[in-house]
Write a protein that holds these residues in place. Structure first.
Motif, PDB file in Angstrom:
ATOM      1  N   LYS A  36       0.821  -1.216   0.000  1.00  0.00           N
ATOM      2  CA  LYS A  36       0.000   0.000   0.000  1.00  0.00           C
ATOM      3  C   LYS A  36       0.853   1.262   0.000  1.00  0.00           C
ATOM      4  N   ASN A  37       1.960   1.222   0.711  1.00  0.00           N
ATOM      5  CA  ASN A  37       2.823   2.394   0.830  1.00  0.00           C
ATOM      6  C   ASN A  37       3.850   2.510  -0.295  1.00  0.00           C
ATOM      7  N   GLY A  38       3.769   1.608  -1.274  1.00  0.00           N
ATOM      8  CA  GLY A  38       4.649   1.691  -2.439  1.00  0.00           C
ATOM      9  C   GLY A  38       6.068   1.240  -2.188  1.00  0.00           C
ATOM     10  N   ARG A  39       6.291   0.482  -1.132  1.00  0.00           N
ATOM     11  CA  ARG A  39       7.646   0.031  -0.812  1.00  0.00           C
ATOM     12  C   ARG A  39       7.936  -1.378  -1.334  1.00  0.00           C
ATOM     13  N   ALA A  40       6.935  -2.036  -1.899  1.00  0.00           N
ATOM     14  CA  ALA A  40       7.133  -3.397  -2.418  1.00  0.00           C
ATOM     15  C   ALA A  40       7.940  -3.346  -3.713  1.00  0.00           C
TER      16      ALA A  40
END
Length: 71
Positions: A36-40
């Motif tokens: 969700k936070n774009g860290r994947a």
């Protein structure tokens, strides 16, 4: 060029929490938050499929390609 993750938008539209989504798709809330936070750095097709099935959306609703720095 960057892939933007709009999972937070879809969760808000469906009035669903990270914990509810995590339970529904069978992954940890921490992993949902990372996505969700774009860290994947990657997402399994099976996870994307489960997200789309649960949120009743298309992959393009969750992932978006944007040119530049999100412009």
């Amino acid at each position: 060029m960057v892939i933007r993750v709009n999972l937070d938008v879809m969760l808000a539209k469906r009035k669903m929490s990270v914990n509810e989504l995590a339970e529904a798709i069978g992954i940890t809330p921490v992993n949902v938050s990372v996505l969700k936070n774009g860290r994947a750095r990657a997402i399994r097709f099976s996870t994307l499929d489960a997200i789309c099935e649960t949120l009743h959306c298309q992959p393009g609703d969750v992932l978006e390609w944007v040119d530049g720095e999100g412009k």
